[in-house]
Write a protein that holds these residues in place. Structure first.
Motif, mmCIF file in Angstrom:
data_model
loop_
_atom_site.group_PDB
_atom_site.id
_atom_site.type_symbol
_atom_site.label_atom_id
_atom_site.label_comp_id
_atom_site.label_asym_id
_atom_site.label_seq_id
_atom_site.Cartn_x
_atom_site.Cartn_y
_atom_site.Cartn_z
ATOM 1 N N ILE A 268 -2.448 -4.395 5.903
ATOM 2 C CA ILE A 268 -2.487 -2.988 5.509
ATOM 3 C C ILE A 268 -3.940 -2.536 5.446
ATOM 4 O O ILE A 268 -4.785 -3.189 4.816
ATOM 5 N N ASN B 23 -8.186 1.726 3.666
ATOM 6 C CA ASN B 23 -8.339 3.155 3.402
ATOM 7 C C ASN B 23 -7.149 3.958 3.913
ATOM 8 O O ASN B 23 -7.205 5.189 3.999
ATOM 9 N N GLY B 24 -6.074 3.258 4.260
ATOM 10 C CA GLY B 24 -4.849 3.928 4.664
ATOM 11 C C GLY B 24 -4.895 4.609 6.014
ATOM 12 O O GLY B 24 -4.057 5.445 6.323
ATOM 13 N N THR C 128 -2.418 -2.875 -6.083
ATOM 14 C CA THR C 128 -1.646 -1.630 -6.123
ATOM 15 C C THR C 128 -1.098 -1.237 -4.758
ATOM 16 O O THR C 128 0.087 -0.931 -4.606
ATOM 17 N N THR C 129 -1.957 -1.260 -3.746
ATOM 18 C CA THR C 129 -1.565 -0.773 -2.422
ATOM 19 C C THR C 129 -1.117 -1.879 -1.470
ATOM 20 O O THR C 129 -0.471 -1.604 -0.461
ATOM 21 N N ALA D 230 -3.185 -3.450 0.318
ATOM 22 C CA ALA D 230 -4.144 -3.409 1.423
ATOM 23 C C ALA D 230 -5.073 -4.616 1.387
ATOM 24 O O ALA D 230 -5.416 -5.130 0.325
ATOM 25 N N ASP E 298 -5.428 -5.730 -2.412
ATOM 26 C CA ASP E 298 -5.352 -4.761 -3.503
ATOM 27 C C ASP E 298 -3.979 -4.854 -4.174
ATOM 28 O O ASP E 298 -2.946 -4.735 -3.509
#
Length: 298
Positions: free
Chosen positions: A202, A205-206, A266-267, A269, A264
């Protein structure tokens, strides 16, 4: 002469399909890059940006925050950082390279069209007047809907001299591969075009396209400060400081596997470096002149 980056990733992914064992690849052998007494970009280096095509303000800030993070120690105490990654360049001849963001130019109306030949890249790098002279780098970044000669076929970016005289400084080009070849130029954030089809990571930074560009930009910036005009560090195979470590992002990396990196909570990533403004990035391994091996942050 411009240097072409990313062809090595194709060779690495292909090698994983023809019987290389991961155990053999983890045991890395020393690799020597010879210094050829040429110019290196050391001291304060001005970095200018030419944005060709349409980018959102968020996309631009991801890139600018990365560049600003290179010479900032603000987040060093919190963990592996962009600055600590960049610090390895100090081990090359001449000491540190302090990157300072200079001018930016937005060319959102595609003045040269959406299909660019090689000479156009150097021409675009000269659009900024007073760009900083020999100790300057102008980075041309092309949007996801811009086709560039050789892009996605054998390269994701290049670097070289802006003009015949080195006094004009160096240039770098990277392209956003999101819709054209993310499996080639934005791996490991997209499944590779060739080789093992392991799940992609992932993007921190999306944005698969921009996070992929960060990997290529990071590679080419190090290659540029250590070998700006093809007279500094390089080996017989025309490999450079980060290009020799292509495909390695964490310890234990082997073809098709980026290595052990941070995640990360939370995400979900993947990243290995902290930057300014709370940013996280995934940066490639860099050749360490002291150990003659590829060095990863984690």
């Amino acid at each position: 002469m411009a240097y072409t980056h990313r062809f090595a990733i194709l060779l690495i992914l292909l090698s994983a399909t023809v019987g290389f064992s991961s155990a053999a690849l983890v045991e890395e052998q020393p690799l020597v890059l010879k210094y050829h007494n040429g110019i290196l970009l050391k001291g304060n280096v001005t970095l200018n940006l030419v944005w060709y095509g349409k980018f959102t303000s968020i996309q631009r800030s991801i890139v600018v925050d990365f560049i600003r993070s290179l010479s900032s120690s603000a987040v060093a105490a919190k963990g592996p950082s962009v600055a600590s990654w960049w610090k390895t360049t100090e081990k090359y001849k001449g000491g540190s390279s302090n990157i300072v963001v200079g001018k930016q130019l937005l060319l959102e109306n595609y003045p040269l069209g959406k299909s660019l030949k090689n000479p156009y890249l150097r021409a675009l790098s000269g659009k900024l007047n007073g760009g900083g002279g020999v100790r300057s780098i102008t980075v041309v970044i092309t949007a996801k809907d811009v086709a560039v000669e050789g892009f996605c076929m054998n390269r994701c970016g290049t670097h070289g001299a802006k003009a015949r005289s080195v006094n004009s400084g160096a240039y770098v080009w990277v392209g956003n591969s999101e819709t054209q070849c993310a499996g080639y130029c934005a791996w490991p954030f997209r499944q590779p075009i060739y080789g093992p089809q392991s799940p992609p990571l992932i993007a921190p930074n999306g944005d698969v396209g921009v996070d992929g560009m960060i990997i290529n930009l990071a590679t080419l910036l190090v290659n540029t400060v250590t070998n700006p005009f093809k007279t500094g560090y390089f080996d017989a195979g025309d490999q450079e400081a980060v290009s020799v470590c292509t495909g390695k992002f964490g310890s234990g990396a082997y073809p098709g596997y980026a290595g052990r990196v941070l995640v990360d909570k939370t995400t979900g990533a993947s990243y290995n470096a902290l930057g300014l403004a709370g940013r996280k990035y995934l940066l490639p391994a860099m050749w360490d002149p002291q150990t003659s091996k590829c060095k990863t942050l984690v």
